[in-house]
Each structure stands twice: as C-alpha cells, then as structure tokens.
Design an enzyme around this catalytic site. Structure first.
Site, PDB file in Angstrom:
ATOM      1  N   MET A 249       0.837  -1.181   0.000  1.00 39.17           N
ATOM      2  CA  MET A 249       0.000   0.000   0.000  1.00 39.17           C
ATOM      3  C   MET A 249       0.876   1.237   0.000  1.00 39.17           C
ATOM      4  O   MET A 249       2.017   1.210   0.431  1.00 39.17           O
ATOM      5  CB  MET A 249      -0.940  -0.052   1.197  1.00 39.17           C
ATOM      6  CG  MET A 249      -0.516   0.655   2.445  1.00 39.17           C
ATOM      7  SD  MET A 249      -1.666   0.466   3.801  1.00 39.17           S
ATOM      8  CE  MET A 249      -0.483   0.421   5.151  1.00 39.17           C
ATOM      9  N   CYS A 250       0.337   2.320  -0.514  1.00 42.17           N
ATOM     10  CA  CYS A 250       0.996   3.621  -0.531  1.00 42.17           C
ATOM     11  C   CYS A 250       0.050   4.642   0.076  1.00 42.17           C
ATOM     12  O   CYS A 250      -1.066   4.307   0.467  1.00 42.17           O
ATOM     13  CB  CYS A 250       1.364   4.023  -1.957  1.00 42.17           C
ATOM     14  SG  CYS A 250       2.389   2.802  -2.840  1.00 42.17           S
ATOM     15  N   GLY A 251       0.477   5.866   0.144  1.00 38.16           N
ATOM     16  CA  GLY A 251      -0.389   6.924   0.640  1.00 38.16           C
ATOM     17  C   GLY A 251      -0.221   8.159  -0.208  1.00 38.16           C
ATOM     18  O   GLY A 251       0.904   8.518  -0.568  1.00 38.16           O
TER      19      GLY A 251
END
Length: 313
Positions: free
Chosen positions: A1-3
């Site tokens: 996951m990234c943000g």
C-alpha cells in the site's frame, strides 16, 4: 500500500487564495512544507520513498509515500508526469491488468513509459482516453491527477473501495488524502460529526465520523450481479495478484475466505495459468499463519495447519 496527499486551490471561489498570494515564493514554500508534514503522518503506508510536487504558481501540490511492489527501481517513483509535463499524477494501489494496458497504450499511442510501474498506466490511460480510462482498469487503487492544460483535477478510487480516499474543502482549497489525519497538516481541523455517528451515515454514505470530511463512495451492485460469475472473477483476481517483483506468499487465517484464495492460487499454479511472484516456477506456494494462546477464542492454527499441509503438497 501507498499513501497520497493533495492540496488544490479552487480558483474562482470567494474564499480561494488570490493569484498574488499564490505567486508568492513563501506561499509555495509553505505548501511544500505542508505536503511534507502530511506525508510524514502516513509514512507507515509507504516507507520506501516519499516524493512531492508543487506547481510553479502554487495552485496544486501532490505527494506520495510509496511501498514498492512493482518496479523496485527509481523509475517507479512518483509523481508521474507526461512528456509535456502538463499532466501530473499520484497513484496508490495496484493495477492488476497493467501488462495488457501497457501493450494497448504502446500500440495506440506514442506514450513513452518511464519504467515498469503498474501505476504509470493510470497517467498514460488518462492522457489518451480522458476520464473514461477508468472503465479499462482492473485493480485496487486511489489516485489524483492534475491536468494543467485543462485546469482540472480528477481524483477517484476503485469501484470496490479497497483503497481509501478522503477529501475536504478548507480555505478555498480542495484537500485530498489516503487517511484523514494526513489532511491536518494541510489545514483541516478534526471535529466529530455527531449526526453521522448517531445514524451511522459514516458507514453507508459518503459522510465520515468528522464534520466537513467526506469520502468517495463505492459502487453498489445487486445481489444477482455479485453472484453471477463469482468464481471466474475470483480466479482472475487471484491470478493477477500473484504478479510481483518480490516473492509472494499466502496468509491463512483458518477461515473460508483465505482458504478459497489459497486454493485458487494453488489451482492456477498447478495448471500453469500463473507464476508466483519474482521466483516464478522455482518457488512453491508458501503459506503463513498466526497462532494465539489456546483457549483465547482467537486461535485457528489447527485449521490453518491442515490447509497448509494440503496446499504445500
């Protein structure tokens, strides 16, 4: 996951910043610092790299903190820009049909990919198809695209709502982020929305637990639509998720869902319909699980152990 995080001046609104204040170097530097602080709050979502971009006029700022899955080299770092630097994008998630999309883009356009990142397809598709590109994408994602030539911002997430995307309007700016707390350094202040909490609007609508903060809603389908073709779609979903530039394993909780996914992964591997992560044919299906104290009411290690023996055979 990234943000991801973004701050966009809504030019034309009564409360929008003036062009004079946006052109001020101090204002641009302040936006840059706000983006840095915002990304710091969601560093856990992507510890591998942290990048940001601000337009020269201070209208737009985009940032991303990245967890590297596909394209582990710097060519996969974001934000992405097209060759004329008129379109800038940040993308959180994975595009599972990126190989087919990449082939389509190369056949139909002159777009030159910077690297092998699956997420770069979002920029390339938007440049060619506009907002209709979403109908082509299979994955779990959230994105924010700034098109300076058209002076528009496009933000969205996958139809199932796997990747979060929150937004608010504060001081004449549209603020967007993967988590609510990432909006605070951009100027948003958290305040409980009592009505939303009382009637559970945060759970079924675009409202959240906080006043003035909204989330992008997911697509709703009928029961018949959800049931139809479930096995075919699950198999395709599992096959696409086995692709990665790192080793891939399966987490077994002892429940039905993880057992089904692991069983489908084994079927795809045994039948030669898929390869497993970076190891390909050389890697066997690896299953992982957690064990809790006996009698705790949470331990399912017995069930997961039985499943693991069969799957790793």
């Amino acid at each position: 996951m990234c943000g991801i995080t973004a701050s966009i001046a809504l030019v034309g609104r009564q409360d929008a910043p003036t062009n004079a204040s946006l052109a001020n170097d101090a204002s641009t530097e302040n936006l840059d610092q706000q983006l840095s602080n915002s990304l710091a709050t969601i560093h856990h979502r992507g510890p591998d790299s942290r990048c940001k971009w601000t337009s020269h006029d201070g209208l737009v700022g985009l940032g991303i903190t990245r967890l590297k899955i596909n394209d582990l080299t710097p060519t996969g770092d974001q934000p992405f820009q097209n060759s004329t630097k008129t379109i800038t994008a940040v993308v959180n998630g994975e595009i599972y049909n990126h190989e087919a999309l990449r082939k389509e883009i190369l056949e139909k356009t002159n777009y030159s990919f910077r690297g092998r990142s699956d997420c770069e397809c979002v920029l390339a598709l938007y440049e060619h198809y506009g907002t209709s590109f979403l109908s082509k994408v299979n994955g779990e994602y959230a994105f924010c695209i700034y098109d300076s030539s058209k002076q528009i911002v496009v933000a969205g997430r996958d139809r199932s709502g796997v990747k979060p995307l929150y937004w608010s309007v504060v001081g004449g700016r549209l603020l967007i982020a993967s988590e609510a707390k990432a909006l605070r350094p951009l100027g948003w202040k958290a305040e409980w929305d009592i009505r939303s909490l009382r009637d559970a609007g945060w759970n079924t609508e675009d409202r959240t637990m906080f006043r003035g903060l909204e989330k992008t809603i997911i697509e709703h389908r009928s029961e018949e639509e959800m049931i139809d073709g479930l096995r075919t779609r699950l198999l395709e979903a599992v096959r696409l998720r086995l692709q990665a530039d790192v080793p891939v394993g399966v987490y077994l909780s002892g429940g039905i869902d993880s057992s089904v996914i692991a069983g489908m992964a084994k079927h795809l591997l045994d039948s030669g319909q898929a390869k497993l992560g970076s190891e390909g044919d050389e890697q066997k299906l690896t299953c992982l699980s957690l064990a809790f104290a006996k009698g705790s009411g949470y331990d399912e290690s017995g069930k997961s152990s039985q499943e693991r023996v069969w799957l790793e055979d």
